[in-house]
Design an enzyme around this catalytic site. Structure first.
Site, PDB file in Angstrom:
ATOM      1  N   CYS A  19       0.845  -1.198   0.000  1.00  0.00           N
ATOM      2  CA  CYS A  19       0.000   0.000   0.000  1.00  0.00           C
ATOM      3  C   CYS A  19       0.882   1.249   0.000  1.00  0.00           C
ATOM      4  CB  CYS A  19      -0.905   0.015   1.226  1.00  0.00           C
ATOM      5  SG  CYS A  19      -2.060  -1.367   1.340  1.00  0.00           S
ATOM      6  N   HIS A  59       0.998   5.063  -1.531  1.00  0.00           N
ATOM      7  CA  HIS A  59       0.425   5.977  -0.544  1.00  0.00           C
ATOM      8  C   HIS A  59       1.267   6.131   0.719  1.00  0.00           C
ATOM      9  CE1 HIS A  59      -3.288   6.315  -2.841  1.00  0.00           C
ATOM     10  NE2 HIS A  59      -3.331   4.999  -2.936  1.00  0.00           N
ATOM     11  N   ARG A  84     -13.015  -0.043  -2.702  1.00  0.00           N
ATOM     12  CA  ARG A  84     -11.753   0.647  -2.964  1.00  0.00           C
ATOM     13  C   ARG A  84     -10.571  -0.229  -2.532  1.00  0.00           C
ATOM     14  NH1 ARG A  84      -9.333   3.534  -6.325  1.00  0.00           N
ATOM     15  NH2 ARG A  84      -8.309   1.515  -6.314  1.00  0.00           N
ATOM     16  N   CYS A 101      -7.595  -2.078  -4.711  1.00  0.00           N
ATOM     17  CA  CYS A 101      -6.174  -1.870  -4.395  1.00  0.00           C
ATOM     18  C   CYS A 101      -5.436  -3.210  -4.325  1.00  0.00           C
ATOM     19  CB  CYS A 101      -6.020  -1.126  -3.073  1.00  0.00           C
ATOM     20  SG  CYS A 101      -6.398   0.636  -3.178  1.00  0.00           S
TER      21      CYS A 101
END
Length: 269
Positions: A178, A182, A226, A230
Site C-alpha cells: 500500500c 500511498h 476501494r 487496491c
C-alpha cells in the site's frame, strides 16, 4: 570554454525542463480540482444517498423490519457521528467492524437476511449494491465532522498494528505494498494525485472521502470496494468482503485521519 558553455547550457535546459514539468503538473492538478468542484454541485452520489435513506427506513427482509434500530456504535438508530468513529469494536459480534460489515450484521440480525450470502455477492449487485447505498446515506450524515476512531479496546489497538504492518508489507508479482503508492508525499499516477495515507492531511482526502462517486466509470464506490481494487492492482489475492485484512487497513488509515473532516460523498476520478 565551449565545453563549459555547453555544460552550462545543458544544465540550464534540464532545470528549465524540470521547472516546466512541475508547473504543468501543478496546472493539471488545479484543473482536476476545479473539475471536481463543478461536479460537486450535481454529485450523482446524492442519488445513492437518497436510495440509502429509503432502504434504511423501509421494512424489508424475512422479518419485514427496517434498519432504524441498527446500532452503528452511537446507539440504536443513531447515524450522525457514527461514520467518523468506524471501524470500532462491537461487543455483540466480538470483533472490530467497519461501516459496511456492521450494516450487513444489522441486515442479518434485524431483518433476517443471510449475511454470509450478502458478503459473497459481487459489488454493485443485489443486496451488496444496497449496502453501498446504505453506507453512503449513513456516512453523509457525518459530513464535515472530524474523524476520531476509538482505540481504547485491545482489539482496536491490535487491528491498528495489524493494519500498519499490512500497509507496509510488500508482495505479489510486482512486489507492491500500500505504501508503494500511498506512503509518501507528492506521488501521482497518470493524472491522479496519490495522497499519503500514513498521516494527515493526506488521509483526510483518502480514507475520509469514501464512499465516493467515480466519474471514470460512473459508479459509487465504497471503502470495501476501494480496498478490494487496491489488492487487485497490487496483484494480491482479492480479500473477502469484511475480512479482518480490509478492516485492519481501515483502522490504520482511519486512526491516521484523526481530526480530518469527512468529505463523504466525494467525487473521484
Amino acid at each position: 570554454m565551449k565545453l563549459h558553455l555547453t555544460r552550462g547550457l545543458l544544465v540550464s535546459t534540464a532545470l528549465a525542463a524540470g521547472l516546466g514539468a512541475a508547473q504543468a503538473q501543478d496546472a493539471t492538478a488545479e484543473a482536476i480540482a476545479k473539475y471536481r468542484e463543478m461536479l460537486q454541485d450535481g454529485n450523482p452520489a446524492e442519488l445513492y444517498e437518497m436510495k440509502g435513506e429509503e432502504l434504511w427506513k423501509q421494512k424489508r427482509g424475512p422479518k419485514n423490519v427496517s434498519l432504524e434500530q441498527c446500532d452503528l456504535g452511537k446507539g440504536p438508530g443513531v447515524i450522525k457521528g457514527a461514520f467518523v468513529e468506524l471501524p470500532r469494536f462491537f461487543k455483540d459480534t466480538g470483533r472490530v467492524q467497519d461501516l459496511e460489515s456492521r450494516l450487513v450484521t444489522c441486515m442479518e440480525t434485524l431483518q433476517g437476511f443471510d449475511g454470509a450470502a450478502i458478503a459473497k455477492t459481487p459489488f454493485r449487485r443485489g443486496e451488496m449494491a444496497n449496502v453501498t447505498a446504505l453506507a453512503t446515506y449513513v456516512a453523509t450524515a457525518s459530513k464535515g465532522m472530524e474523524f476520531n476512531l476509538p482505540q481504547s479496546h485491545p482489539q482496536e489497538k491490535l487491528m491498528f498494528e495489524a493494519g500498519k504492518r499490512m500497509f507496509f508489507t510488500r508482495g505479489g508479482t510486482h512486489d507492491f505494498s500500500c505504501a508503494s503508492c500511498h506512503g509518501s508525499d507528492d506521488k501521482r499516477i497518470r493524472l491522479q494525485d496519490l495522497p499519503n495515507l500514513t498521516r494527515n492531511p493526506g488521509d483526510g482526502i483518502g480514507f475520509a472521502a469514501w464512499p465516493a462517486y467515480r466519474v471514470s466509470n460512473a459508479q459509487m464506490w465504497s471503502m470495501q470496494l476501494r480496498l478490494h481494487d487496491c489488492f487487485r492492482q497490487q496483484r494480491f489475492p482479492e480479500p473477502k468482503f469484511g475480512s479482518d485484512a480490509t478492516i485492519a487497513l481501515g483502522v490504520y488509515m482511519g486512526v491516521n485521519a484523526k481530526g480530518a473532516e469527512s468529505a463523504v460523498p466525494a467525487i473521484k476520478r
